[in-house]
Design a protein around this motif. Structure first.
Motif, short mmCIF file in Angstrom:
data_model
loop_
_atom_site.label_atom_id
_atom_site.label_comp_id
_atom_site.label_asym_id
_atom_site.label_seq_id
_atom_site.Cartn_x
_atom_site.Cartn_y
_atom_site.Cartn_z
N ALA A 140 -8.46 -5.88 -15.78
CA ALA A 140 -8.94 -5.82 -13.72
C ALA A 140 -8.99 -7.22 -13.23
O ALA A 140 -8.43 -7.88 -12.32
N ARG A 141 -9.15 -8.23 -14.39
CA ARG A 141 -9.46 -9.81 -13.98
C ARG A 141 -6.98 -10.17 -13.98
O ARG A 141 -7.32 -10.72 -12.65
N MET A 142 -7.15 -9.86 -15.10
CA MET A 142 -5.60 -10.13 -15.02
C MET A 142 -4.89 -10.24 -13.30
O MET A 142 -3.69 -10.93 -13.35
N LEU A 143 -5.48 -8.31 -12.79
CA LEU A 143 -4.91 -7.74 -12.16
C LEU A 143 -4.73 -8.38 -11.05
O LEU A 143 -4.36 -8.45 -9.97
N SER A 144 -6.10 -9.08 -11.10
CA SER A 144 -7.30 -9.61 -9.69
C SER A 144 -6.19 -10.87 -9.79
O SER A 144 -6.42 -11.38 -8.47
N ASP A 145 -5.90 -12.31 -10.77
CA ASP A 145 -5.87 -13.26 -10.73
C ASP A 145 -3.60 -12.96 -10.00
O ASP A 145 -3.85 -13.77 -8.99
N TYR A 146 -3.53 -11.96 -10.69
CA TYR A 146 -2.12 -11.81 -9.58
C TYR A 146 -1.88 -11.59 -8.27
O TYR A 146 -0.75 -12.31 -8.03
N ALA A 147 -2.79 -10.43 -7.47
CA ALA A 147 -2.88 -10.46 -6.30
C ALA A 147 -3.30 -12.01 -6.38
O ALA A 147 -2.68 -12.05 -4.95
N ALA A 148 -4.60 -12.22 -6.36
CA ALA A 148 -4.70 -13.52 -5.88
C ALA A 148 -3.48 -15.27 -5.64
O ALA A 148 -3.75 -15.70 -4.85
N GLU A 149 -2.47 -14.23 -6.37
CA GLU A 149 -1.54 -15.78 -6.31
C GLU A 149 -0.45 -14.78 -5.38
O GLU A 149 -0.03 -15.86 -4.81
N LEU A 150 -0.15 -13.73 -5.67
CA LEU A 150 0.93 -13.07 -4.84
C LEU A 150 0.17 -13.64 -2.76
O LEU A 150 1.60 -13.83 -2.28
N ARG A 151 -0.98 -13.80 -2.47
CA ARG A 151 -1.12 -13.56 -1.15
C ARG A 151 -1.07 -14.70 -0.56
O ARG A 151 -0.61 -15.21 0.49
N PRO A 152 -1.10 -16.14 -1.11
CA PRO A 152 -1.04 -17.47 -0.49
C PRO A 152 0.09 -17.75 -0.13
O PRO A 152 0.72 -18.09 0.37
N ALA A 153 1.09 -17.42 -1.15
CA ALA A 153 3.01 -17.09 -0.59
C ALA A 153 3.06 -15.77 0.33
O ALA A 153 4.32 -15.81 0.09
N GLY A 154 2.65 -15.09 0.38
CA GLY A 154 2.81 -14.32 1.26
C GLY A 154 3.41 -13.11 1.47
O GLY A 154 3.76 -12.09 1.70
N ARG A 155 3.35 -12.95 -0.70
CA ARG A 155 3.87 -11.73 -0.61
C ARG A 155 2.64 -10.25 -1.44
O ARG A 155 1.72 -10.70 -1.01
N PRO A 156 3.17 -9.25 -0.67
CA PRO A 156 2.16 -8.02 -0.81
C PRO A 156 1.95 -7.66 -1.86
O PRO A 156 2.81 -8.10 -3.28
N VAL A 157 0.24 -7.09 -1.92
CA VAL A 157 0.31 -7.16 -3.49
C VAL A 157 0.46 -5.05 -2.92
O VAL A 157 -0.09 -4.62 -2.87
N PRO A 158 1.32 -5.17 -4.71
CA PRO A 158 1.33 -3.69 -5.08
C PRO A 158 0.22 -2.50 -4.87
O PRO A 158 -0.88 -2.68 -4.86
N GLY A 159 0.76 -1.60 -4.08
CA GLY A 159 -0.95 -0.69 -3.76
C GLY A 159 -0.92 -0.33 -5.01
O GLY A 159 -3.04 -0.12 -5.28
N ASP A 160 -0.82 0.25 -5.84
CA ASP A 160 -1.72 0.97 -7.44
C ASP A 160 -1.90 -0.45 -7.91
O ASP A 160 -3.06 -0.48 -8.39
N VAL A 161 -1.70 -1.07 -7.49
CA VAL A 161 -2.86 -2.94 -8.10
C VAL A 161 -4.01 -3.09 -7.35
O VAL A 161 -5.07 -2.86 -7.24
N LEU A 162 -3.97 -3.28 -6.28
CA LEU A 162 -5.07 -3.16 -4.67
C LEU A 162 -5.80 -1.73 -5.53
O LEU A 162 -7.03 -1.90 -4.82
N GLU A 163 -5.87 -0.64 -5.71
CA GLU A 163 -6.26 0.10 -6.36
C GLU A 163 -7.36 0.25 -7.34
O GLU A 163 -8.44 0.75 -7.78
N ARG A 164 -6.71 -0.35 -8.09
CA ARG A 164 -7.55 -1.11 -9.67
C ARG A 164 -8.82 -2.62 -9.36
O ARG A 164 -9.05 -2.72 -10.55
N ILE A 165 -8.28 -2.99 -8.07
CA ILE A 165 -9.19 -4.21 -8.33
C ILE A 165 -10.21 -4.65 -7.84
O ILE A 165 -10.15 -3.65 -6.32
#
Length: 165
Positions: A140-165
């Motif tokens: 969960a932490r690893m996926l959350s960290d990845y999502a945190a990297e995507l957001r400032p870059a303006g890239r979408p976070v995959p829905g199946d990742v959002l469901e788990r973090i």
């Protein structure tokens, strides 16, 4: 005709396991989509031959082996083949590596890295066997960290990742 080819090929492998080296590469073309699985089962658990077929095989042959490993090896002796598949850039092999066999035998670190690789490669997390069972705070932490990297870059976070973090 395909059924006849498969039946004869299985008989040949049961009589002479070395025959698989000739038959396995042509199995899908001549015997249809289930022919490779049938040939592998005909080996009767000959792990050395399965490893050799994987190491010398093309992507399709490796995929066939990865998808049937859970039926061939109940001891985890071929987990290194799964680890090898996770190092490739072939999405089909990566997804197959996280099928039933990989889910059962990969250690926690390798499993988590495989899940993250699926996210990087846009492989839906639904393809990961046993994800709910193996999902833990570290993943969960690893996926959350990845999502945190995507957001400032303006890239979408995959829905199946959002469901788990």
């Amino acid at each position: 005709m395909r059924d006849e080819w498969q039946t004869e090929a299985v008989r040949r492998v049961e009589a002479d396991p070395d025959a698989i080296h000739l038959l396995f590469p042509q199995a899908e073309r001549k015997g249809g989509p289930g022919a490779r699985r049938a040939l592998l089962k005909a080996l009767g658990g000959d792990h050395a031959t399965i490893r050799n077929l994987y190491e010398r095989g093309d992507s399709g042959e490796r995929l066939a082996i990865l998808t049937v490993l859970h039926e061939l090896d109940s001891e985890g002796t071929a987990v290194d083949l799964v680890e090898d598949a996770l190092r490739t850039n072939d999405a089909r092999l990566v997804a197959a590596a996280l099928g039933p066999y990989g889910s059962a035998w990969l250690d926690d670190h390798a499993f988590r890295q495989g899940v993250l690789k699926c996210v990087f490669m846009s492989i839906p997390l639904a393809a990961v066997t046993g994800l709910e069972r193996r999902f833990d705070a570290e993943l969960a932490r690893m996926l959350s960290d990845y999502a945190a990297e995507l957001r400032p870059a303006g890239r979408p976070v995959p829905g199946d990742v959002l469901e788990r973090i």
